[in-house]
Design a protein around this motif. Structure first.
Motif, PDB file in Angstrom:
ATOM      1  N   ASP A 103      -5.071   0.651  -5.659  1.00  0.00           N
ATOM      2  CA  ASP A 103      -5.273   0.184  -7.031  1.00  0.00           C
ATOM      3  C   ASP A 103      -4.100  -0.668  -7.504  1.00  0.00           C
ATOM      4  O   ASP A 103      -4.261  -1.815  -7.908  1.00  0.00           O
ATOM      5  N   ASP A 104      -2.895  -0.098  -7.441  1.00  0.00           N
ATOM      6  CA  ASP A 104      -1.739  -0.812  -7.965  1.00  0.00           C
ATOM      7  C   ASP A 104      -0.606  -0.933  -6.948  1.00  0.00           C
ATOM      8  O   ASP A 104       0.470  -1.435  -7.278  1.00  0.00           O
ATOM      9  N   GLY A 105      -0.847  -0.504  -5.709  1.00  0.00           N
ATOM     10  CA  GLY A 105       0.200  -0.574  -4.699  1.00  0.00           C
ATOM     11  C   GLY A 105       1.279   0.458  -4.864  1.00  0.00           C
ATOM     12  O   GLY A 105       2.300   0.416  -4.171  1.00  0.00           O
ATOM     13  N   GLY A 106       1.084   1.405  -5.769  1.00  0.00           N
ATOM     14  CA  GLY A 106       2.094   2.413  -6.015  1.00  0.00           C
ATOM     15  C   GLY A 106       1.990   3.581  -5.053  1.00  0.00           C
ATOM     16  O   GLY A 106       1.179   3.596  -4.122  1.00  0.00           O
ATOM     17  N   ALA A 107       2.842   4.575  -5.310  1.00  0.00           N
ATOM     18  CA  ALA A 107       2.853   5.760  -4.454  1.00  0.00           C
ATOM     19  C   ALA A 107       1.680   6.667  -4.796  1.00  0.00           C
ATOM     20  O   ALA A 107       1.152   6.648  -5.920  1.00  0.00           O
ATOM     21  N   LEU A 108       1.259   7.474  -3.849  1.00  0.00           N
ATOM     22  CA  LEU A 108       0.162   8.410  -4.043  1.00  0.00           C
ATOM     23  C   LEU A 108       0.694   9.730  -4.557  1.00  0.00           C
ATOM     24  O   LEU A 108       1.846  10.107  -4.305  1.00  0.00           O
ATOM     25  N   ASP A 109      -0.188  10.457  -5.263  1.00  0.00           N
ATOM     26  CA  ASP A 109       0.236  11.772  -5.730  1.00  0.00           C
ATOM     27  C   ASP A 109       0.198  12.777  -4.579  1.00  0.00           C
ATOM     28  O   ASP A 109      -0.259  12.484  -3.479  1.00  0.00           O
ATOM     29  N   GLY A 110       0.666  13.975  -4.840  1.00  0.00           N
ATOM     30  CA  GLY A 110       0.825  14.972  -3.787  1.00  0.00           C
ATOM     31  C   GLY A 110      -0.470  15.372  -3.117  1.00  0.00           C
ATOM     32  O   GLY A 110      -0.535  15.481  -1.882  1.00  0.00           O
ATOM     33  N   ASP A 111      -1.535  15.581  -3.889  1.00  0.00           N
ATOM     34  CA  ASP A 111      -2.810  16.004  -3.306  1.00  0.00           C
ATOM     35  C   ASP A 111      -3.400  14.920  -2.413  1.00  0.00           C
ATOM     36  O   ASP A 111      -3.863  15.193  -1.299  1.00  0.00           O
ATOM     37  N   ALA A 112      -3.397  13.680  -2.901  1.00  0.00           N
ATOM     38  CA  ALA A 112      -3.939  12.574  -2.109  1.00  0.00           C
ATOM     39  C   ALA A 112      -3.138  12.374  -0.825  1.00  0.00           C
ATOM     40  O   ALA A 112      -3.693  12.148   0.257  1.00  0.00           O
TER      41      ALA A 112
END
Length: 458
Positions: free
Chosen positions: A269-278
Motif C-alpha cells: 500500500d505505502d511501502g512501509g513496514a508490516l505489523d507484527g501479525d502480518a
C-alpha cells in the motif's frame, strides 16, 4: 488458474525425488514378486493338474525335490547376479564422480534401465523364495503339491534375468562414455527448461521487479541447504492476504544458511513496514514456500545443467586428467544449451494476484550470468590450450547468431575477456591468427553475417 501449475510443480518435485533414488523401482518389484509368489501357487492349486495337454508339455514336470532344487538354484544364482549388478553400478558411479563430476551421479541414479534391471533381479529372487515355501513333498502329512505353473514362471524369469544381465552390461558400457553422459545432461536440461518455462508463462509476467524500500523487513531462512524451488502461488496468496510484497533474495541453486536473510517484505500500500501479525504470517509462509535440499536439482534451477557441463570441462582440464578433447565436447553441449536458453525469458519473474497487483518476485539467473557460468572457468583453466579457447569462441559465435540483439552485450563482454586471455598466452603465430579469425567471426555474427570458410585454398 494458478492451481494446476502449482500441482504440476509439486508433482515434478516428487517425481524427481523418486527417480533419483535406486530403491523405489526395486521395492515395487519385490512387492509384485511377493504377490505373484502367493497368487500363482493358489492358481496352481485351483487347477489341480487340469491343464490342456499341449500346454502341459511346456510346464515343469518334476516332483517336489526337483522343484525345490530348481527354485533354490534360481534364487542363489540370481542373488549372485544381483550382487554383481550392484557392484558394477557402484563402480560406474565412482568412475563418473572421479573422472567427470560428482554432479553427474544424479544422471546415473535416475537411469530407468538400471532401476528396472535391479528390480527384475530382486523380483526373481523374491519370487523364487516365495514359491519355494509352497512346495510340499507329503512328509508332514499334507498332500504332495508341486506348483507347475509357478515353477515354470520362475524358470522364465531366470531366463529373462540372464538376458537382462547381458543388456545391462551393454547399457553400462554405453553410459560411461562421456558423449552419452553429456547428451543425457543436455536432453534432461531441455526437458526441464520446457516444463519450467511453460509453467512460468502461465503464472508470471515479464516486468522490472520493484526495488524494496528502506523500510523493507528481511525474513531469515528456516533451513540450511540448496534452494531447490519456490512455491510462488503460496507466496502470492499469503502476500495478498496481508497486502504485502515478497521478494525472495536467493536464486534456485544457491546455498542458504538457516538464520540468514532469504527474503524481504514490505507493504504494497505505502511501502512501509508490516505489523507484527502480518509479518508473522509471511514468515511462516516463506519458511514453507522456500524449499531447500541437500543437493541441487534441475526442476527449477535453470543453471544446474550448465554447472554439470562446466564441471566436466574443468575436470577434463585438470592436470591429473588432462583431457582437452572432452572439454571441447562439453563446451559444444554448453553452446547447444545456451542457444536454447537464449530464446527464453530469463531473469527475475514477477507474480501478481487476481487484481494484477505485484505480490512476489522470484530472482532467477539472467543470460549474462548463465553465459559467464559456461565460459569463465573454462577460459581460466584452459587459457593455455588453443583448442579450448577456439571452442569458447565458437560458442560465442553461435550465441551471437542465435541470441539476437538482447543478448549482444553479454556476448561482447565475454569476447573482450577471451581476447585479453589470448593476449596473455604464449601462442605461436599460427594459433594466434586462428584465434583472431574466430574472434572476428564472432563480431560478424553479432552483425548478422555468418561467413563460410574458403574451401578453395589447398
Amino acid at each position: 488458474m494458478a492451481f494446476w501449475p502449482a500441482l504440476n510443480r509439486h508433482k515434478t518435485w516428487m517425481l524427481d525425488a523418486v527417480r533419483t533414488r535406486l530403491w523405489p523401482v526395486p521395492a515395487i518389484g519385490i512387492a509384485l514378486a511377493i504377490l505373484g509368489g502367493v497368487l500363482l501357487p493358489a492358481i496352481d492349486g485351483a487347477l489341480d493338474g487340469r491343464v490342456p495337454g499341449l500346454l502341459s508339455q511346456f510346464l515343469f514336470g518334476g516332483g517336489p525335490a526337483s522343484a525345490r532344487d530348481v527354485l533354490s538354484a534360481i534364487a542363489a544364482s540370481v542373488m549372485t547376479v544381483t550382487s554383481l549388478t550392484f557392484s558394477l553400478t557402484l563402480v560406474t558411479l565412482q568412475l563418473a564422480s572421479g573422472q567427470y563430476s560428482p554432479r553427474l551421479l544424479r544422471t546415473f541414479a535416475r537411469d530407468r534401465f538400471v532401476q528396472r534391471t535391479l528390480a527384475l533381479f530382486v523380483a526373481t529372487f523374491v519370487y523364487a523364495l516365495t514359491v519355494l515355501r509352497s512346495v510340499r513333498d507329503g512328509s508332514s502329512g499334507a498332500p504332495v503339491f508341486v506348483p507347475q505353473v509357478s515353477v515354470t514362471v520362475a524358470y522364465l524369469l531366470a531366463l529373462v534375468s540372464v538376458i537382462g544381465l547381458v543388456l545391462f552390461l551393454a547399457h553400462l558400457v554405453r553410459q560411461i562414455r562421456v558423449e552419452t553422459m553429456l547428451g543425457i545432461v543436455l536432453a534432461d536440461a531441455e526437458q526441464a527448461a520446457d516444463a519450467m518455462f511453460g509453467e512460468l508463462d502461465e503464472t508470471a509476467r515479464s516486468a522490472l521487479p520493484p526495488m524494496p524500500p528502506d523500510s523493507a523487513i528481511s525474513i531469515d531462512a528456516s533451513r540450511t541447504g540448496f534452494l531447490v524451488g519456490v512455491d510462488e502461488e503460496a507466496l502470492v496468496a499469503a502476500a495478498a492476504r496481508v497486502d504485502a510484497v515478497v521478494l525472495v533474495d536467493r536464486k534456485p541453486g544457491e546455498w542458504t544458511v538457516a538464520g540468514t536473510p532469504v527474503a524481504v517484505v514490505w507493504s504494497a500500500d505505502d511501502g512501509g513496514a508490516l505489523d507484527g501479525d502480518a509479518l508473522g504470517q509471511l514468515r511462516d509462509c516463506v519458511a514453507a514456500a522456500v524449499r531447500t535440499g541437500d543437493e541441487r536439482t534441475p526442476v527449477e534451477d535453470v543453471g544446474y545443467a550448465l554447472r554439470q557441463l562446466t564441471d566436466v570441462v574443468v575436470k577434463a582440464l585438470s592436470p591429473g586428467i588432462n583431457d582437452p578433447t572432452t572439454a571441447v565436447h562439453a563446451i559444444g553441449h554448453s553452446s547447444a544449451l545456451l542457444c536454447m536458453l537464449a530464446g527464453r525469458d530469463l531473469g527475475a519473474t514477477v507474480h501478481c494476484d487476481d487484481d494484477d497487483v505485484v505480490r512476489a518476485v522470484i530472482p532467477r539467473p539472467d543470460f549474462a550470468e548463465l553465459l559467464d557460468l559456461a565460459v569463465a572457468q573454462p577460459r581460466r583453466y584452459g587459457a593455455g590450450d588453443a583448442a579450448v579457447l577456439s571452442a569458447l569462441l565458437r560458442l560465442l559465435r553461435e550465441l551471437a547468431w542465435r541470441g539476437g540483439p538482447s543478448r549482444r552485450d553479454a556476448v561482447v563482454s565475454q569476447l573482450a575477456r577471451l581476447r585479453r586471455t589470448v593476449d596473455l598466452q604464449e601462442f605461436d603465430d599460427v594459433e594466434r591468427a586462428g584465434l583472431e579469425r574466430l574472434a572476428l567471426a564472432v563480431e560478424e555474427a553479432l552483425g548478422g553475417t555468418w561467413r563460410m570458410p574458403d574451401l578453395s585454398r589447398g
